[in-house]
Motif scaffolding. Structure first.
Motif, PDB file in Angstrom:
ATOM      1  N   LYS A 110       0.825  -1.206   0.000  1.00  0.00           N
ATOM      2  CA  LYS A 110       0.000   0.000   0.000  1.00  0.00           C
ATOM      3  C   LYS A 110       0.861   1.260   0.000  1.00  0.00           C
ATOM      4  O   LYS A 110       0.355   2.363  -0.201  1.00  0.00           O
ATOM      5  CB  LYS A 110      -0.944  -0.002   1.198  1.00  0.00           C
ATOM      6  CG  LYS A 110      -1.967  -1.145   1.153  1.00  0.00           C
ATOM      7  CD  LYS A 110      -2.936  -1.057   2.320  1.00  0.00           C
ATOM      8  CE  LYS A 110      -3.994  -2.145   2.234  1.00  0.00           C
ATOM      9  NZ  LYS A 110      -4.991  -2.025   3.325  1.00  0.00           N
ATOM     10  N   ALA A 111       2.140   1.099   0.275  1.00  0.00           N
ATOM     11  CA  ALA A 111       3.137   2.165   0.110  1.00  0.00           C
ATOM     12  C   ALA A 111       4.376   1.512  -0.488  1.00  0.00           C
ATOM     13  O   ALA A 111       4.593   0.307  -0.337  1.00  0.00           O
ATOM     14  CB  ALA A 111       3.452   2.832   1.441  1.00  0.00           C
ATOM     15  N   ASP A 112       5.175   2.298  -1.172  1.00  0.00           N
ATOM     16  CA  ASP A 112       6.339   1.762  -1.889  1.00  0.00           C
ATOM     17  C   ASP A 112       7.625   1.852  -1.085  1.00  0.00           C
ATOM     18  O   ASP A 112       8.616   1.190  -1.415  1.00  0.00           O
ATOM     19  CB  ASP A 112       6.498   2.505  -3.216  1.00  0.00           C
ATOM     20  CG  ASP A 112       5.266   2.374  -4.098  1.00  0.00           C
ATOM     21  OD1 ASP A 112       4.770   1.240  -4.250  1.00  0.00           O
ATOM     22  OD2 ASP A 112       4.794   3.407  -4.622  1.00  0.00           O
ATOM     23  N   GLY A 113       7.647   2.675  -0.060  1.00  0.00           N
ATOM     24  CA  GLY A 113       8.827   2.819   0.779  1.00  0.00           C
ATOM     25  C   GLY A 113       8.468   3.612   2.015  1.00  0.00           C
ATOM     26  O   GLY A 113       7.393   4.223   2.092  1.00  0.00           O
ATOM     27  N   MET A 114       9.366   3.606   2.998  1.00  0.00           N
ATOM     28  CA  MET A 114       9.114   4.303   4.261  1.00  0.00           C
ATOM     29  C   MET A 114      10.320   5.129   4.655  1.00  0.00           C
ATOM     30  O   MET A 114      11.470   4.710   4.467  1.00  0.00           O
ATOM     31  CB  MET A 114       8.789   3.292   5.360  1.00  0.00           C
ATOM     32  CG  MET A 114       8.430   3.921   6.704  1.00  0.00           C
ATOM     33  SD  MET A 114       7.988   2.662   7.939  1.00  0.00           S
ATOM     34  CE  MET A 114       9.493   2.610   8.905  1.00  0.00           C
ATOM     35  N   VAL A 115      10.063   6.304   5.232  1.00  0.00           N
ATOM     36  CA  VAL A 115      11.115   7.158   5.778  1.00  0.00           C
ATOM     37  C   VAL A 115      10.682   7.571   7.179  1.00  0.00           C
ATOM     38  O   VAL A 115       9.593   8.134   7.365  1.00  0.00           O
ATOM     39  CB  VAL A 115      11.341   8.411   4.903  1.00  0.00           C
ATOM     40  CG1 VAL A 115      12.302   9.378   5.592  1.00  0.00           C
ATOM     41  CG2 VAL A 115      11.882   8.019   3.539  1.00  0.00           C
ATOM     42  N   GLY A 116      11.499   7.273   8.174  1.00  0.00           N
ATOM     43  CA  GLY A 116      11.177   7.631   9.555  1.00  0.00           C
ATOM     44  C   GLY A 116      12.429   7.837  10.368  1.00  0.00           C
ATOM     45  O   GLY A 116      13.542   7.558   9.902  1.00  0.00           O
ATOM     46  N   GLY A 117      12.263   8.302  11.614  1.00  0.00           N
ATOM     47  CA  GLY A 117      13.403   8.467  12.505  1.00  0.00           C
ATOM     48  C   GLY A 117      13.533   9.845  13.124  1.00  0.00           C
ATOM     49  O   GLY A 117      14.455  10.091  13.898  1.00  0.00           O
ATOM     50  N   ASN A 176      14.065   3.715   5.148  1.00  0.00           N
ATOM     51  CA  ASN A 176      15.243   4.494   5.517  1.00  0.00           C
ATOM     52  C   ASN A 176      15.029   5.280   6.794  1.00  0.00           C
ATOM     53  O   ASN A 176      13.926   5.759   7.079  1.00  0.00           O
ATOM     54  CB  ASN A 176      15.656   5.414   4.364  1.00  0.00           C
ATOM     55  CG  ASN A 176      16.343   4.627   3.255  1.00  0.00           C
ATOM     56  OD1 ASN A 176      17.205   3.806   3.523  1.00  0.00           O
ATOM     57  ND2 ASN A 176      15.944   4.862   2.018  1.00  0.00           N
ATOM     58  N   ASP A 177      16.106   5.392   7.543  1.00  0.00           N
ATOM     59  CA  ASP A 177      16.103   5.974   8.876  1.00  0.00           C
ATOM     60  C   ASP A 177      16.699   7.375   8.841  1.00  0.00           C
ATOM     61  O   ASP A 177      17.786   7.571   8.288  1.00  0.00           O
ATOM     62  CB  ASP A 177      16.915   5.069   9.810  1.00  0.00           C
ATOM     63  CG  ASP A 177      17.060   5.633  11.198  1.00  0.00           C
ATOM     64  OD1 ASP A 177      16.059   6.124  11.744  1.00  0.00           O
ATOM     65  OD2 ASP A 177      18.185   5.594  11.748  1.00  0.00           O
ATOM     66  N   LEU A 178      16.004   8.325   9.428  1.00  0.00           N
ATOM     67  CA  LEU A 178      16.493   9.693   9.529  1.00  0.00           C
ATOM     68  C   LEU A 178      17.192   9.916  10.859  1.00  0.00           C
ATOM     69  O   LEU A 178      16.829   9.311  11.869  1.00  0.00           O
ATOM     70  CB  LEU A 178      15.324  10.687   9.436  1.00  0.00           C
ATOM     71  CG  LEU A 178      14.549  10.746   8.124  1.00  0.00           C
ATOM     72  CD1 LEU A 178      13.234  11.486   8.333  1.00  0.00           C
ATOM     73  CD2 LEU A 178      15.370  11.417   7.041  1.00  0.00           C
ATOM     74  N   SER A 179      18.161  10.801  10.857  1.00  0.00           N
ATOM     75  CA  SER A 179      18.701  11.296  12.114  1.00  0.00           C
ATOM     76  C   SER A 179      17.646  12.150  12.792  1.00  0.00           C
ATOM     77  O   SER A 179      16.860  12.850  12.140  1.00  0.00           O
ATOM     78  CB  SER A 179      19.954  12.130  11.849  1.00  0.00           C
ATOM     79  OG  SER A 179      20.281  12.901  12.983  1.00  0.00           O
ATOM     80  N   ARG A 180      17.626  12.086  14.124  1.00  0.00           N
ATOM     81  CA  ARG A 180      16.651  12.930  14.844  1.00  0.00           C
ATOM     82  C   ARG A 180      16.956  14.416  14.667  1.00  0.00           C
ATOM     83  O   ARG A 180      16.103  15.256  14.901  1.00  0.00           O
ATOM     84  CB  ARG A 180      16.611  12.533  16.316  1.00  0.00           C
ATOM     85  CG  ARG A 180      15.758  11.292  16.549  1.00  0.00           C
ATOM     86  CD  ARG A 180      15.788  10.837  17.976  1.00  0.00           C
ATOM     87  NE  ARG A 180      17.080  10.236  18.314  1.00  0.00           N
ATOM     88  CZ  ARG A 180      17.398   9.826  19.535  1.00  0.00           C
ATOM     89  NH1 ARG A 180      16.542   9.942  20.513  1.00  0.00           N
ATOM     90  NH2 ARG A 180      18.587   9.289  19.765  1.00  0.00           N
ATOM     91  N   GLY A 181      18.163  14.727  14.227  1.00  0.00           N
ATOM     92  CA  GLY A 181      18.507  16.116  13.935  1.00  0.00           C
ATOM     93  C   GLY A 181      18.371  16.478  12.464  1.00  0.00           C
ATOM     94  O   GLY A 181      18.838  17.536  12.035  1.00  0.00           O
ATOM     95  N   ALA A 182      17.716  15.616  11.673  1.00  0.00           N
ATOM     96  CA  ALA A 182      17.614  15.840  10.224  1.00  0.00           C
ATOM     97  C   ALA A 182      16.926  17.162   9.904  1.00  0.00           C
ATOM     98  O   ALA A 182      15.910  17.523  10.504  1.00  0.00           O
ATOM     99  CB  ALA A 182      16.844  14.685   9.577  1.00  0.00           C
ATOM    100  N   VAL A 195      16.028   9.403  -2.486  1.00  0.00           N
ATOM    101  CA  VAL A 195      16.752   8.147  -2.705  1.00  0.00           C
ATOM    102  C   VAL A 195      15.885   6.942  -2.360  1.00  0.00           C
ATOM    103  O   VAL A 195      16.045   5.865  -2.947  1.00  0.00           O
ATOM    104  CB  VAL A 195      18.091   8.112  -1.935  1.00  0.00           C
ATOM    105  CG1 VAL A 195      19.021   9.202  -2.432  1.00  0.00           C
ATOM    106  CG2 VAL A 195      17.900   8.195  -0.445  1.00  0.00           C
ATOM    107  N   THR A 196      14.945   7.097  -1.431  1.00  0.00           N
ATOM    108  CA  THR A 196      14.021   6.003  -1.118  1.00  0.00           C
ATOM    109  C   THR A 196      13.122   5.720  -2.309  1.00  0.00           C
ATOM    110  O   THR A 196      12.934   4.560  -2.716  1.00  0.00           O
ATOM    111  CB  THR A 196      13.174   6.349   0.120  1.00  0.00           C
ATOM    112  OG1 THR A 196      14.039   6.675   1.220  1.00  0.00           O
ATOM    113  CG2 THR A 196      12.270   5.194   0.519  1.00  0.00           C
ATOM    114  N   ALA A 197      12.576   6.779  -2.886  1.00  0.00           N
ATOM    115  CA  ALA A 197      11.723   6.613  -4.068  1.00  0.00           C
ATOM    116  C   ALA A 197      12.524   6.054  -5.244  1.00  0.00           C
ATOM    117  O   ALA A 197      12.047   5.179  -5.979  1.00  0.00           O
ATOM    118  CB  ALA A 197      11.093   7.953  -4.441  1.00  0.00           C
TER     119      ALA A 197
END
Length: 323
Positions: free
Chosen positions: A112-119, A296-302, A313-315
């Motif tokens: 239902k989604a093609d990729g995820m970005v979080g963090g 993909n994981d983001l820095s909390r300071g992103a 880049v995830t897409a």
């Protein structure tokens, strides 16, 4: 045109929209990035726990909104139990699917989604653990790794592993190197050259760490990947042609390496941050490689730019996987 612009150009050629889900839809930094994807092939999908968390101003920005309390979580819990094959009880699954990180990961697994970005607010383990449990590594991949795409104008390099594997064994380091090569193919590196880094160049130093890198080099060389590989190398020998000629005159690498494999997480994390802060490189990532679908994981300071680039880049990773 710089590398990131080329990536977006390639995404725009894809035949359908790429849906990237954000478990932290309530984050102001995530919401700040959403308008940048209007009139593109990237559709942000933002997850909220409750409807009253959704800002009215977000509704006309081109994002899709998912509210967990409005979803059929019983169905999702049953799905989680099924794919976990008895490792998660229905009671535990019912609890987990109401958490935004698990909910978003399941959405990717279900297609239902093609990729995820979080963090932004989650620790790395809270992004990686659900991905490993639910999406899981690709077939024949024994280790999931990460890399940064280091970008400066038209220059680009791969630094790996800078985020996940703390002190890999020689065998694991060879796997990280192999995944680094695969990353170079996703991003269309022509005739890539890989250097396995150390504090020693071809026997100039000694120690357990040097031995590990030498063994990893022998393992990755035996796999006959379509990439020039050498090591162990100090960074200056991998980067500078004149220094390499002096320190490693018989090396098959005759020009600057573009894949840099660090011996442990200390070196990788320090190295990419030095290049970013002192060298003026954009550090896009960490980009996780080895999973069956892109997470993909983001820095909390992103920053907003960091988030935008990670979404690109995830897409792009998803688009490449469909070719």
């Amino acid at each position: 045109m710089n590398v990131l612009e080329l990536i977006m150009q390639n995404i725009e050629k894809y035949q359908k929209n790429v849906r990237i889900i954000f478990p932290e839809g309530a984050s102001e930094r995530i919401q700040e990035v959403v308008p940048k994807f209007q009139n593109t092939k990237i559709t942000p999908v933002l997850v909220f726990q409750r409807r009253d968390e959704v800002p009215q101003t977000l509704l006309d920005k081109g994002a899709e909104i998912l509210v967990i309390e409005e979803q059929n979580t019983d169905e999702l819990a049953n799905f989680l139990v099924e794919i976990r094959k008895g490792k998660t009880s229905i009671a535990e699954a019912t609890r987990l699917v109401k958490q935004r990180n698990y909910f978003a990961t399941i959405w990717v697994k279900m297609g239902k989604a093609d990729g995820m970005v979080g963090g932004i607010s989650y620790d790395t383990k809270d992004i990686i653990r659900p991905a490993l449990q639910i999406i899981r590594p690709k077939a024949n991949v024994s280790l999931v790794s990460s890399f940064f795409l280091m970008v400066r104008n038209t220059e680009r390099y791969i630094f790996t592993d800078c985020a996940l594997n703390i002190n890999p064994s020689a065998e694991e380091l060879a796997d990280i190197a192999h995944l680094g090569y695969e990353a170079s193919q996703i991003f269309d590196f022509k005739d890539p050259k890989m250097a396995l880094l150390s504090y020693s160049t071809k026997g100039s130093g000694a120690g357990d760490s040097v031995d590990k890198v030498r063994t990893a080099y022998e393992i990755i060389r035996s796999r006959n990947i379509d990439c020039l590989v050498d090591g162990e190398f100090q960074f200056d020998a991998a980067w500078d042609d004149e220094i390499r000629k002096k320190k490693a005159p018989t090396s098959p690498i005759k020009s600057r390496a573009d894949i840099f494999v660090f011996p442990n997480l200390d070196a990788g994390n320090i190295g990419y941050k030095i290049a970013q802060r002192m060298g003026g490189f954009k550090a896009v990532g960490p980009i996780i490689i080895g999973l069956d679908k892109p997470v993909n994981d983001l820095s909390r300071g992103a920053t907003a730019d960091d988030i935008y680039n990670t979404v690109l880049v995830t897409a792009y990773s998803y688009v490449c996987s469909q070719k």
